[in-house]
Design a protein around this motif. Sequence first.
Motif, PDB file in Angstrom:
ATOM      1  N   THR A 335       0.824  -1.211   0.000  1.00  0.00           N
ATOM      2  CA  THR A 335       0.000   0.000   0.000  1.00  0.00           C
ATOM      3  C   THR A 335       0.855   1.257   0.000  1.00  0.00           C
ATOM      4  OG1 THR A 335      -0.151   0.037   2.427  1.00  0.00           O
ATOM      5  CG2 THR A 335      -1.826  -1.210   1.223  1.00  0.00           C
ATOM      6  N   LYS A 336       2.122   1.130   0.400  1.00  0.00           N
ATOM      7  CA  LYS A 336       3.011   2.289   0.424  1.00  0.00           C
ATOM      8  C   LYS A 336       3.848   2.408  -0.836  1.00  0.00           C
ATOM      9  CE  LYS A 336       3.607   2.812   5.403  1.00  0.00           C
ATOM     10  NZ  LYS A 336       4.583   2.912   6.515  1.00  0.00           N
ATOM     11  N   LEU A 337       3.772   1.398  -1.711  1.00  0.00           N
ATOM     12  CA  LEU A 337       4.521   1.451  -2.965  1.00  0.00           C
ATOM     13  C   LEU A 337       3.890   2.486  -3.884  1.00  0.00           C
ATOM     14  CD1 LEU A 337       6.769   0.324  -4.765  1.00  0.00           C
ATOM     15  CD2 LEU A 337       5.140  -1.391  -5.573  1.00  0.00           C
ATOM     16  N   GLN A 338       4.616   3.551  -4.137  1.00  0.00           N
ATOM     17  CA  GLN A 338       4.101   4.642  -4.959  1.00  0.00           C
ATOM     18  C   GLN A 338       4.644   4.488  -6.375  1.00  0.00           C
ATOM     19  OE1 GLN A 338       2.022   6.854  -6.368  1.00  0.00           O
ATOM     20  NE2 GLN A 338       1.821   7.557  -4.246  1.00  0.00           N
ATOM     21  N   LEU A 339       3.767   4.079  -7.309  1.00  0.00           N
ATOM     22  CA  LEU A 339       4.188   3.828  -8.682  1.00  0.00           C
ATOM     23  C   LEU A 339       3.905   5.013  -9.606  1.00  0.00           C
ATOM     24  CD1 LEU A 339       3.084   0.092  -9.085  1.00  0.00           C
ATOM     25  CD2 LEU A 339       5.334   1.017  -8.513  1.00  0.00           C
ATOM     26  N   ASP A 340       3.328   6.077  -9.072  1.00  0.00           N
ATOM     27  CA  ASP A 340       3.080   7.280  -9.860  1.00  0.00           C
ATOM     28  C   ASP A 340       4.261   8.231  -9.659  1.00  0.00           C
ATOM     29  OD1 ASP A 340       2.251   9.551 -11.123  1.00  0.00           O
ATOM     30  OD2 ASP A 340       0.313   9.703 -10.075  1.00  0.00           O
ATOM     31  N   MET A 341       5.069   8.427 -10.701  1.00  0.00           N
ATOM     32  CA  MET A 341       6.276   9.234 -10.566  1.00  0.00           C
ATOM     33  C   MET A 341       5.978  10.679 -10.169  1.00  0.00           C
ATOM     34  SD  MET A 341       9.000   8.016 -13.461  1.00  0.00           S
ATOM     35  CE  MET A 341       7.844   7.907 -14.796  1.00  0.00           C
ATOM     36  N   THR A 342       4.804  11.150 -10.518  1.00  0.00           N
ATOM     37  CA  THR A 342       4.469  12.539 -10.170  1.00  0.00           C
ATOM     38  C   THR A 342       4.251  12.703  -8.672  1.00  0.00           C
ATOM     39  OG1 THR A 342       2.097  12.150 -10.511  1.00  0.00           O
ATOM     40  CG2 THR A 342       3.379  12.878 -12.417  1.00  0.00           C
ATOM     41  N   MET A 343       4.099  11.581  -7.944  1.00  0.00           N
ATOM     42  CA  MET A 343       3.851  11.637  -6.510  1.00  0.00           C
ATOM     43  C   MET A 343       5.097  11.365  -5.682  1.00  0.00           C
ATOM     44  SD  MET A 343       0.667  12.397  -6.530  1.00  0.00           S
ATOM     45  CE  MET A 343       0.207  12.147  -4.824  1.00  0.00           C
ATOM     46  N   LEU A 344       6.233  11.144  -6.325  1.00  0.00           N
ATOM     47  CA  LEU A 344       7.461  10.788  -5.599  1.00  0.00           C
ATOM     48  C   LEU A 344       8.193  11.996  -5.042  1.00  0.00           C
ATOM     49  CD1 LEU A 344       8.957   8.011  -7.925  1.00  0.00           C
ATOM     50  CD2 LEU A 344       7.698   7.719  -5.786  1.00  0.00           C
ATOM     51  N   GLY A 345       7.865  13.189  -5.522  1.00  0.00           N
ATOM     52  CA  GLY A 345       8.551  14.383  -5.063  1.00  0.00           C
ATOM     53  C   GLY A 345       9.416  15.026  -6.124  1.00  0.00           C
ATOM     54  N   PHE A 346       9.355  14.531  -7.357  1.00  0.00           N
ATOM     55  CA  PHE A 346      10.104  15.135  -8.467  1.00  0.00           C
ATOM     56  C   PHE A 346       9.654  16.582  -8.692  1.00  0.00           C
ATOM     57  CE2 PHE A 346      11.194  10.829 -10.038  1.00  0.00           C
ATOM     58  CZ  PHE A 346      12.483  11.051 -10.497  1.00  0.00           C
ATOM     59  N   ASN A 490      21.809   7.149 -21.003  1.00  0.00           N
ATOM     60  CA  ASN A 490      20.844   8.210 -21.325  1.00  0.00           C
ATOM     61  C   ASN A 490      20.806   9.284 -20.243  1.00  0.00           C
ATOM     62  OD1 ASN A 490      20.158   6.689 -23.548  1.00  0.00           O
ATOM     63  ND2 ASN A 490      18.246   5.886 -22.670  1.00  0.00           N
ATOM     64  N   ALA A 491      20.765   8.844 -18.983  1.00  0.00           N
ATOM     65  CA  ALA A 491      20.658   9.796 -17.875  1.00  0.00           C
ATOM     66  C   ALA A 491      21.050   9.104 -16.575  1.00  0.00           C
ATOM     67  CB  ALA A 491      19.239  10.358 -17.764  1.00  0.00           C
ATOM     68  N   ILE A 492      21.435   9.907 -15.601  1.00  0.00           N
ATOM     69  CA  ILE A 492      21.736   9.418 -14.249  1.00  0.00           C
ATOM     70  C   ILE A 492      20.904  10.237 -13.276  1.00  0.00           C
ATOM     71  CG2 ILE A 492      23.502   9.086 -12.489  1.00  0.00           C
ATOM     72  CD1 ILE A 492      25.571   9.039 -14.774  1.00  0.00           C
ATOM     73  N   CYS A 493      20.160   9.536 -12.417  1.00  0.00           N
ATOM     74  CA  CYS A 493      19.301  10.202 -11.432  1.00  0.00           C
ATOM     75  C   CYS A 493      19.829   9.899 -10.037  1.00  0.00           C
ATOM     76  CB  CYS A 493      17.859   9.723 -11.575  1.00  0.00           C
ATOM     77  SG  CYS A 493      16.743  10.336 -10.287  1.00  0.00           S
ATOM     78  N   ALA A 494      20.326  10.927  -9.350  1.00  0.00           N
ATOM     79  CA  ALA A 494      20.721  10.776  -7.946  1.00  0.00           C
ATOM     80  C   ALA A 494      19.580  11.235  -7.064  1.00  0.00           C
ATOM     81  CB  ALA A 494      21.977  11.604  -7.664  1.00  0.00           C
ATOM     82  N   GLN A 495      19.376  10.566  -5.934  1.00  0.00           N
ATOM     83  CA  GLN A 495      18.247  10.942  -5.099  1.00  0.00           C
ATOM     84  C   GLN A 495      18.529  10.754  -3.617  1.00  0.00           C
ATOM     85  OE1 GLN A 495      15.500   7.740  -6.786  1.00  0.00           O
ATOM     86  NE2 GLN A 495      14.874   7.731  -4.643  1.00  0.00           N
ATOM     87  N   SER A 549       9.750  12.846   1.422  1.00  0.00           N
ATOM     88  CA  SER A 549       9.675  13.255   0.021  1.00  0.00           C
ATOM     89  C   SER A 549      11.070  13.135  -0.588  1.00  0.00           C
ATOM     90  CB  SER A 549       9.168  14.693  -0.090  1.00  0.00           C
ATOM     91  OG  SER A 549       9.051  15.080  -1.451  1.00  0.00           O
ATOM     92  N   GLY A 550      11.126  12.978  -1.894  1.00  0.00           N
ATOM     93  CA  GLY A 550      12.407  12.766  -2.557  1.00  0.00           C
ATOM     94  C   GLY A 550      13.039  14.046  -3.074  1.00  0.00           C
ATOM     95  N   LEU A 551      14.366  14.069  -3.068  1.00  0.00           N
ATOM     96  CA  LEU A 551      15.146  15.097  -3.757  1.00  0.00           C
ATOM     97  C   LEU A 551      15.808  14.410  -4.943  1.00  0.00           C
ATOM     98  CD1 LEU A 551      16.966  16.809  -0.735  1.00  0.00           C
ATOM     99  CD2 LEU A 551      14.704  17.325  -1.669  1.00  0.00           C
ATOM    100  N   TYR A 552      15.706  15.009  -6.119  1.00  0.00           N
ATOM    101  CA  TYR A 552      16.189  14.355  -7.334  1.00  0.00           C
ATOM    102  C   TYR A 552      17.121  15.263  -8.121  1.00  0.00           C
ATOM    103  CZ  TYR A 552      12.448  11.080  -6.282  1.00  0.00           C
ATOM    104  OH  TYR A 552      11.634  10.177  -5.654  1.00  0.00           O
ATOM    105  N   GLU A 553      18.208  14.651  -8.593  1.00  0.00           N
ATOM    106  CA  GLU A 553      19.193  15.335  -9.434  1.00  0.00           C
ATOM    107  C   GLU A 553      19.366  14.486 -10.698  1.00  0.00           C
ATOM    108  OE1 GLU A 553      23.076  16.885  -7.773  1.00  0.00           O
ATOM    109  OE2 GLU A 553      23.835  15.130  -8.833  1.00  0.00           O
ATOM    110  N   VAL A 554      18.854  14.970 -11.819  1.00  0.00           N
ATOM    111  CA  VAL A 554      18.869  14.184 -13.051  1.00  0.00           C
ATOM    112  C   VAL A 554      19.871  14.795 -14.041  1.00  0.00           C
ATOM    113  CG1 VAL A 554      17.520  13.269 -14.966  1.00  0.00           C
ATOM    114  CG2 VAL A 554      16.471  13.505 -12.689  1.00  0.00           C
TER     115      VAL A 554
END
Length: 610
Positions: A335-346, A490-495, A549-554
């Motif tokens: 129930t805590k698995l968030q599969l919507d990327m818009t809800m991860l904190g990006f 293609n890209a590297i995402c640090a979080q 919430s997540g912090l993302y560096e892409v």
Amino acid sequence: MAVKLGDLLLKAKLISAEQLDAALKSQREEGGKLGEALVRVGAVTETQITETLSQQFGVPSIDLASFEIDANVIKVVPAEVARKYGVLPVNKTGATLTIAMGDPTNVFAMDDIKFMTGYNVEPVVASEVALRKAIEKHYGTPRSVVLKEKAKPSSSAFASGQNLDDVMQTSALTADDMAGVGLGEINMDEITGLDEGADVDVVKDEGQEIDLGDLAKSTESAPIIKVSNLILIEALKAGASDIHVEPYEKEFRVRFRVDGVLHNIMALPMRTRDPLISRLKIMAKLDISEKRLPQDGRIKIRLRVEERSRDLDLRVSTVPAQFGEKVVMRLLDKTKLQLDMTMLGFDPEPLRRFKDAIDRPYGIVLVTGPTGSGKTNTLYSAIAALNDPTVNIMTAEDPIEFNLAGINQVQMKEQIGLTFASALRSFLRQDPDIILVGEIRDFETAEIAVKAALTGHLVLSTLHTNDAPSTINRLMNMGIEPFLVATSINAICAQRLVRRICGNCAEEVETPPQMLIQVGFAPDEVKSLKIKRGRGCERCNNGGYKGRSGLYEVLSFTDEIRDMILSGASSIELKRKAIEEGMVSLRMAGLQKIRDGMTTLEEVLRETVL
């Protein structure tokens, strides 16, 4: 005993073989120890047994019936230890504690008492019948001890004052039953009702014989089952991501990790250590007799929450520590698995860059960060966005944390040779479109991932690095050529994950402008900047934070970035160029979360650097 009592008495010609057989038969029928059975059938007296043992092992004997024992001496050894080992403290002189034993060869009992009390232990021999009577006299019979006191209130943020004994009266343990239970110092006398059959043999060394039947039986006792259920349900109620069950020399504690921070939750009596840990190992289908090596397993349980069933997976890991096995359980709550990327904190720009990278038909997308920074959730979100009946998605994971419909997930088993590298080779023969590799740990895995990306596959994976630009140098240090790094990624995402301010008790706080400038805010915005912090309330357990919430560096691989990689640019140069091209660094993402009133200055400073 190392030397059997019957053999000793036969050798001393105090009993005959027929008398020994009669005593063994009496022991089987009526129980008790062999010495008691021999006295029962009239083969020998208690005095003869103690004198034989005293002479054989060079240990003095004692007549407990005529020996007065100081009450302060009795208090040195807890009742449960005296009953478990059949021993009685009789004298204390300086740093030496004298204990009466029926078996003077039981070094494990003496070692346990030595560690527990801090005294040097000297044994004296007493008859088993006299010992049992003396233990009952000084400690009372197990069933004569009733619920003496209420459970002490917890000092943790999760306590609400409810008594533990009230909870333990319930016949079925549900999440509703456990809501708000006051945890802390647990009095096991309340839980057990002091069942005589609840004693457990403590195995201290690998050389000690383990009675698996007794150990397994103790794990099925109602008190141990209720305590294990209590721990699991309270963890779920608290929103914990991990449960730590930790034995120390004089402490047996349970901690929860909530929003990335560990909290002390309860302290259990030392005598519950082995049955509770064995109970958890049995639930995870682990070998309870193996206490010398780490083990990994999984528990699947079903809880009733508000009259609805709820499935929960726990990833279990045990490791042999100095004073017993430590158990860590990772709660995998679907129930805590968030599969919507818009809800991860990006933030909008990093999210656009990440989506562009995973929407390409081939290449590598790496997600980096320390353990517990949410990399798996980000990868699962990406896979969920790409999941379609027209594509073949295969994953190599260690372990598989969540089951995803329509995805071919493979569990790594290094002990039989199923590694990330070998699985990746096999995947390339399975006609894949998208491949997820749990982690790139070595050159072999990295090399195969690069080849897969260059031959038309989209590869998603993780690495442990501090930020996105330093990942490039990490791959080169593994042995991947710069031109392969430049052309395949293609890209590297640090979080990172930061705790959210509780929305119920958030309030503005005064912060020196100079401090805000030092962490990265522009001088012209600090005057109007509103910094918030959680005051602490019942909803957030007085912590001031609720959720993360997540912090993302892409870092997107543009032509300019690829040229710099080929020319041998450093991580600092790459980061500077990427920021010029619009990359949002981890610190910049953290500052934006502060502007939005989502997190605190302390959280951003804890997780990011300039």
